[in-house]
Design a protein around this motif. Structure first.
Motif: not given
Ligand SMILES: Nc1ncnc2c1ncn2[C@@H]1O[C@H](COP(=O)(O)OP(=O)(O)OP(=O)(O)O)[C@@H](O)[C@H]1O
Length: 359
Positions: A12-13, A31-35, A37-38, A59-63, A334
């Protein structure tokens, strides 16, 4: 057991993170979306060979990346270190254990992670597949022969399904060896699952009644996937015509299910959303507790977004239980969850896919 090191690339990110972890509680804040959960997803991948989030493993593979890898160093209670890795390059997944090429089964046997996350209520409210996965993960870790029996069953099931789809002109004799194999391996798997449910029942009762005392005693119900009166092989032969019409096998361990009924909430529909979550959490903690009593070490426990999933009383109860058990715990939020303030915890700041320990 504890993860002493977790290295993540192309997930992911998270393009390249390498963190050292200790005993006890670790919190990933950002913050939300920071990574955040990843990070938990990476640990879970080493334990299950898949993500806990729905969707394809791809979907796990980074874009834009061509490879993904997760590497962990797992320290066991007796001092042994297992070096486990899972990766994907091009379209192929590979597994490594202690520097050698390995099977997925060998890797996941060395690294046990249970994870409570926003989708966990599906264990109670979702389809049977989620509950079978939970059950089979537990059985896999206590019954050595499970994986072999499960693989033989899956192979026979695939063969029978492909015969069913070839049409009604297929000779009965072609079905017989696969139905015999299904029957034999299903009996084995079912016995192992039933033994596991007997073992986990006291752990479930203790952990769920601690979280939901108001619901009274619990009962565990199990359906094995075919009726008890005759061997599965005979029932499959009788069912063949109907299975041909449906195009798949409708009896067997792949149709098993289990459920929990409470004295004061006999139907699942009697549970609130919060009670479903707490029941699911109780199931996961029971599984971790049984694993610990069987293996002599706690699995790694991940709690994703703890503060938004549970009320403060339940957050505090869970954290206290895991703290006392000396389990290694990875929590996300968060901000630092209130029950962890004042406890000694290693905090990591997560920002745009980068992890930094806060001293
Ligand atoms: N395959 C991918 N390639 C690149 N980035 C990705 C991919 N899949 C998801 N992401 C991005 O990676 C980040 C994953 O965030 P993750 O769910 O780990 O965040 P989080 O810190 O747990 O967020 P939240 O607090 O919102 O749950 C998101 O910004 C998402 O848009």
């Amino acid at each position: 057991m504890k993860l002493e090191r977790l290295r993540i690339q192309g997930l992911r990110c998270l393009s390249g993170s390498d963190i050292e972890l200790g005993a006890g509680i670790h919190v990933f804040v950002g913050a939300n979306g920071a990574g955040k959960t990843s990070v938990l997803e990476a640990a879970f991948l080493l334990s299950h060979g898949r993500s806990f989030r729905s969707g394809a493993k791809e979907a796990l593979l980074q874009r834009g990346a061509s490879a993904l890898s997760v590497y962990g160093e797992v320290r066991h209670e007796e001092g042994r270190l297992s070096r486990v890795g899972l990766g994907r390059e091009g379209s192929r997944w590979n597994a490594r254990l202690d520097g050698e090429s390995a099977t997925l089964g060998q890797v996941v046997r060395e690294c046990a992670v249970v994870c409570f996350e926003p989708g966990s209520h599906a264990l109670i409210a979702g389809g049977a597949e989620e509950r079978r996965r939970y059950l089979d993960w537990g059985v896999f870790h206590v019954e050595h022969d499970f994986l072999l029996a499960w693989r033989r069953y899956q192979r026979a099931l695939k063969q029978r399904n492909s015969l069913l789809r070839s049409g009604s002109m297929i000779a009965d004799e072609l079905f017989l060896p696969w139905e015999a194999e299904l029957s034999q391996t299903a009996e084995q798997i079912d016995r192992m699952r039933q033994r596991y449910l007997d073992l986990i029942l006291p752990h479930l009762a203790a952990s769920i009644s601690g979280l939901l005392p108001e619901l009274g005693e619990l009962q565990l119900r199990y359906r094995r996937g075919w009726t008890d009166d005759r061997p599965l092989g005979e029932q499959l032969a009788d069912q063949r015509g109907r299975d041909i019409a449906r195009g798949h096998t409708t009896l067997g361990v792949h149709r098993a299910d289990w459920s929990i009924a409470f004295e004061h909430a006999p139907l699942r529909e009697h549970l609130s959303r919060g009670q479903e979550k707490l029941t699911a959490l109780g199931c996961l903690l029971a599984q971790a507790g049984l694993y610990a009593s069987h293996k002599g070490e706690w699995p790694i426990v991940c709690l994703d977004d703890l503060a938004s999933e549970l009320d403060l009383t339940h957050q505090t109860a869970v954290v206290a239980q895991l703290y006392q058990a000396s389990a290694q715990v990875l929590v996300t939020g968060t901000e630092l969850p209130a029950p962890l303030q004042g406890l000694s915890a290693q905090v990591f700041h997560v920002e745009q896919g980068r992890l930094a320990p806060l001293l």
